[in-house]
Design a protein around this motif. Sequence first.
Motif, PDB file in Angstrom:
ATOM      1  N   THR A  22      37.343  37.732  34.698  1.00 63.59           N
ATOM      2  CA  THR A  22      36.677  37.628  35.993  1.00 63.59           C
ATOM      3  C   THR A  22      37.351  36.582  36.857  1.00 63.59           C
ATOM      4  O   THR A  22      37.649  36.821  38.048  1.00 63.59           O
ATOM      5  CB  THR A  22      35.191  37.263  35.811  1.00 63.59           C
ATOM      6  N   GLU A  23      37.601  35.402  36.307  1.00 65.79           N
ATOM      7  CA  GLU A  23      38.248  34.320  37.057  1.00 65.79           C
ATOM      8  C   GLU A  23      39.632  34.724  37.533  1.00 65.79           C
ATOM      9  O   GLU A  23      40.012  34.467  38.679  1.00 65.79           O
ATOM     10  CB  GLU A  23      38.337  33.075  36.180  1.00 65.79           C
ATOM     11  N   ALA A  26      39.430  37.360  40.349  1.00 67.04           N
ATOM     12  CA  ALA A  26      38.966  36.737  41.586  1.00 67.04           C
ATOM     13  C   ALA A  26      40.112  36.010  42.276  1.00 67.04           C
ATOM     14  O   ALA A  26      40.293  36.109  43.501  1.00 67.04           O
ATOM     15  CB  ALA A  26      37.817  35.783  41.295  1.00 67.04           C
ATOM     16  N   LEU A  30      40.825  38.748  45.345  1.00 69.06           N
ATOM     17  CA  LEU A  30      39.790  38.565  46.361  1.00 69.06           C
ATOM     18  C   LEU A  30      40.203  37.491  47.361  1.00 69.06           C
ATOM     19  O   LEU A  30      40.205  36.294  47.048  1.00 69.06           O
ATOM     20  CB  LEU A  30      38.465  38.181  45.699  1.00 69.06           C
ATOM     21  N   ASP A  33      35.887  34.388  49.371  1.00 72.70           N
ATOM     22  CA  ASP A  33      34.895  34.034  48.354  1.00 72.70           C
ATOM     23  C   ASP A  33      33.606  34.830  48.494  1.00 72.70           C
ATOM     24  O   ASP A  33      32.818  34.916  47.554  1.00 72.70           O
ATOM     25  CB  ASP A  33      34.568  32.539  48.441  1.00 72.70           C
ATOM     26  N   ARG A  36      33.159  37.348  45.833  1.00 70.36           N
ATOM     27  CA  ARG A  36      33.184  36.895  44.446  1.00 70.36           C
ATOM     28  C   ARG A  36      31.860  37.177  43.734  1.00 70.36           C
ATOM     29  O   ARG A  36      31.845  37.536  42.556  1.00 70.36           O
ATOM     30  CB  ARG A  36      33.501  35.409  44.392  1.00 70.36           C
ATOM     31  N   GLU A  40      31.445  39.070  40.134  1.00 69.58           N
ATOM     32  CA  GLU A  40      30.798  38.432  38.989  1.00 69.58           C
ATOM     33  C   GLU A  40      29.611  39.252  38.493  1.00 69.58           C
ATOM     34  O   GLU A  40      29.400  39.396  37.285  1.00 69.58           O
ATOM     35  CB  GLU A  40      30.356  37.021  39.354  1.00 69.58           C
TER      36      GLU A  40
END
Length: 354
Positions: A22-23, A26, A30, A33, A36, A40
Motif C-alpha cells: 500500500t505504501e 501510494a 498517487l 494525498d 490515499r 488504503e
Amino acid sequence: MTRIAAVHGVLPSHRYEQGEITEALAAMCLPQDTERGVLERLHTTSTVGTRHLVLPLERYRELSSFGQANDLFIEAGLRLAEQALTGALAAAGLAAQDVDLVISTSVTGIAAPSLEARLAGRVGLRPDVKRVPIFGLGCVAGAAGLARLHDYLQGHPEQVAVLLSVELCSLTLQRTDTSVRNMVAGALFGDGAAALVAVGREHPRHQEYAGPQVLATRSRLYPGTERALGWDIGDTGFKIVLGAELPELVHLHVGEDVRSFLAEHDLKPPDITGWVAHPGGPKVLDALHETLGLHDAALELTRRSLAEVGNLSSASVLHILRDTVAQRPPAHGSPGLLLAMGPGFCSELVLLRW
C-alpha cells in the motif's frame, strides 16, 4: 477418467505485507494525498495479508515501458515455469520425456516463442511434444486449462499431459491510472506459477496416484458481459477492465450453472465435499457462498489463499487444488468441484472424484 498425478505451485522470493505494498503504490502512483484514503480502504477490505512479487518493491519505479515489463515477464516467468514444471513432474515420479502435451497459460505477458517452447530444451521435453499456449482466458484458465487437458486425454488415454500457468500480475502495474478499478487490482493480485500433471485412464500408473479424477466439465460464456473483466492493451501495456457488477453476475449466472451442472450428475451443492474455487476477491467469494448456500468452511482454503498470496490469476485455482490434496483431501470416492471465472465474462466448472 483423467487422473491428476501431481500439482506444484511456486512463488517469487520477494514477500511483502499488504501495508508495505500500500505504501509503495501510494508513493509511486498517487500524485495527490486526497486519493490515499481510497487506496488504503481498498487494500484493507481486500482481505489480502501478504503477497509475493517478482521484483523487489523499489524496482517497480524503474518500469518505464511495456517492452521492459514484458522482457522481465519472459526472463522471470521462465524461471518460475521451470520450477513449477520440474517440481510437478518430480512429485508425479515422471520425467520430462514422458510428457506428450503441454498446455501453457498466462494473461500477464506475451512471448513468441511461448514460454513452454523456450522451456522445452531446458527441462528435456521431447521434440515431438504437443504444445497449446493459451492467452486471454485470464483467471478462468486454471480451470479451463484442466478441462481442455481432460478433453485431450479422453482421446489419448495412455498419455501424460501438463498444464502450466505463469502469472506475473505485478508487471502490469499502471502507474498513471488512478481509477478505482486499478486500485482494486493493485490490492488483490500477486505473482506466482503452478504446474499440474495428469494421466489418461489407460496410463500404466493411473491407479497409483492419489489425486482426484476428472469426471466432467462445463464451459459458459455470458452474452453482453464483455466489459465486465479483461484488459485494454495500449502503449503502457495491460490496463485492467474490472466491473463492479462481477458479484451480481455470479448471483445471476454462476450459481444456476453450478446447480444445473451438478444436477446432470445427480448431485447438489451440499453433496460436494471439496470446493476448489478461484479467489476472485472477497465480494465475488461472498456472492458464490450466498448463491450456492455453502457452509462456512467450504471456501476456507480459497479465502486462506487470497489472504496469504493474493489473487494469482490462472495459477490460483491450481495452488488451491494443491492445498486441498495436501491439507484437506475429501473422503475417497466423494465429489469435488473446481471452478473459476474470467474474461468473457465466463465460467468453467470441473467435476472431480476423490
